[in-house]
Design a protein around this motif. Structure first.
Motif, PDB file in Angstrom:
ATOM      1  N   GLU A  90     -16.389  23.017 -84.615  1.00  0.00           N
ATOM      2  CA  GLU A  90     -16.940  21.792 -85.333  1.00  0.00           C
ATOM      3  C   GLU A  90     -15.694  22.117 -86.498  1.00  0.00           C
ATOM      4  O   GLU A  90     -15.630  22.759 -87.168  1.00  0.00           O
ATOM      5  N   ILE A  91     -14.463  20.792 -86.286  1.00  0.00           N
ATOM      6  CA  ILE A  91     -13.808  21.156 -88.494  1.00  0.00           C
ATOM      7  C   ILE A  91     -14.817  20.582 -89.236  1.00  0.00           C
ATOM      8  O   ILE A  91     -14.932  19.292 -88.947  1.00  0.00           O
ATOM      9  N   LEU A  92     -15.233  21.324 -90.383  1.00  0.00           N
ATOM     10  CA  LEU A  92     -16.093  20.768 -91.014  1.00  0.00           C
ATOM     11  C   LEU A  92     -14.938  20.344 -92.388  1.00  0.00           C
ATOM     12  O   LEU A  92     -15.623  19.118 -92.870  1.00  0.00           O
ATOM     13  N   ARG A 109     -16.995  25.448 -88.036  1.00  0.00           N
ATOM     14  CA  ARG A 109     -18.507  26.109 -87.529  1.00  0.00           C
ATOM     15  C   ARG A 109     -18.140  26.223 -85.809  1.00  0.00           C
ATOM     16  O   ARG A 109     -17.672  25.356 -84.909  1.00  0.00           O
ATOM     17  N   ALA A 110     -18.150  27.509 -85.422  1.00  0.00           N
ATOM     18  CA  ALA A 110     -17.878  27.844 -84.274  1.00  0.00           C
ATOM     19  C   ALA A 110     -19.082  27.960 -83.802  1.00  0.00           C
ATOM     20  O   ALA A 110     -20.144  28.915 -83.592  1.00  0.00           O
ATOM     21  N   HIS A 118     -19.426  30.759 -88.900  1.00  0.00           N
ATOM     22  CA  HIS A 118     -18.998  29.205 -89.912  1.00  0.00           C
ATOM     23  C   HIS A 118     -18.068  30.131 -90.943  1.00  0.00           C
ATOM     24  O   HIS A 118     -18.242  31.208 -91.567  1.00  0.00           O
ATOM     25  N   GLU A 119     -16.852  29.802 -91.208  1.00  0.00           N
ATOM     26  CA  GLU A 119     -16.384  30.212 -91.119  1.00  0.00           C
ATOM     27  C   GLU A 119     -14.458  29.009 -92.708  1.00  0.00           C
ATOM     28  O   GLU A 119     -14.065  28.372 -92.229  1.00  0.00           O
ATOM     29  N   GLY A 135     -10.098  35.550 -93.107  1.00  0.00           N
ATOM     30  CA  GLY A 135     -11.188  34.366 -93.053  1.00  0.00           C
ATOM     31  C   GLY A 135     -12.600  34.432 -93.546  1.00  0.00           C
ATOM     32  O   GLY A 135     -12.563  36.314 -93.772  1.00  0.00           O
ATOM     33  N   GLU A 136     -13.601  34.167 -94.351  1.00  0.00           N
ATOM     34  CA  GLU A 136     -13.969  34.365 -95.576  1.00  0.00           C
ATOM     35  C   GLU A 136     -15.630  33.459 -94.254  1.00  0.00           C
ATOM     36  O   GLU A 136     -15.284  32.004 -94.050  1.00  0.00           O
ATOM     37  N   PHE A 137     -16.520  35.052 -94.228  1.00  0.00           N
ATOM     38  CA  PHE A 137     -17.758  33.933 -92.880  1.00  0.00           C
ATOM     39  C   PHE A 137     -19.120  32.797 -94.228  1.00  0.00           C
ATOM     40  O   PHE A 137     -18.440  33.932 -95.601  1.00  0.00           O
TER      41      PHE A 137
END
Length: 139
Positions: A90-92, A109-110, A118-119, A135-137
């Motif tokens: 899901e691209i947020l 969100r993968a 969520h990254e 990436g940042e979690f």
């Protein structure tokens, strides 16, 4: 007398049902992320690269993942968890990352069996192609 070979006669191949793309866009895999995995061009946006990289994780395509990782942050190899089963993307949010930008971010969100990741990922262009930087979690 003419000698004929004893080849079996096959019926024409049945067309395969298109496989859905793991990134969940409406195109089948070979016309969506698969075209990037097979080398038919580079992802045109940071979001397209994010989707293709997610699909590469699903396919365990280490070569594609390493090839689209920024040289300064690229690991020597990708360690896939054999028990991991990715179930959705899901691209947020996206920021920049188009043909007019040199950097961009994609928040996603993968989902996987038993949880989700969520990254917010950062992307840059290297020699004109989008690559994943880091990436940042997020919680």
């Amino acid at each position: 007398m003419e000698v004929m070979s004893r080849r079996s006669v096959r019926s024409p191949a049945t067309p395969k049902t298109p496989v859905a793309c793991p990134c969940r866009l409406s195109e089948p895999y070979d016309k969506c992320c698969g075209r990037y995995h097979f080398g038919a061009g580079a992802a045109p946006t940071a979001e397209a690269l994010m989707r293709a990289r997610y699909s590469a994780f699903v396919q365990q395509d280490e070569a594609y993942l390493l090839g689209t990782w920024h040289p300064r942050t690229r690991p020597a190899r990708v360690d896939f968890d054999p028990g991991m089963r990715w179930t959705g993307l899901e691209i947020l949010d996206t920021s920049d990352g188009s043909a007019f930008h040199s950097t961009g971010t994609v928040t996603f969100r993968a989902s996987f069996r038993g949880g989700s990741l969520h990254e917010r990922s950062r992307f840059e262009r290297v020699d004109g192609a989008w690559v994943y930087v880091d990436g940042e979690f997020l919680s």
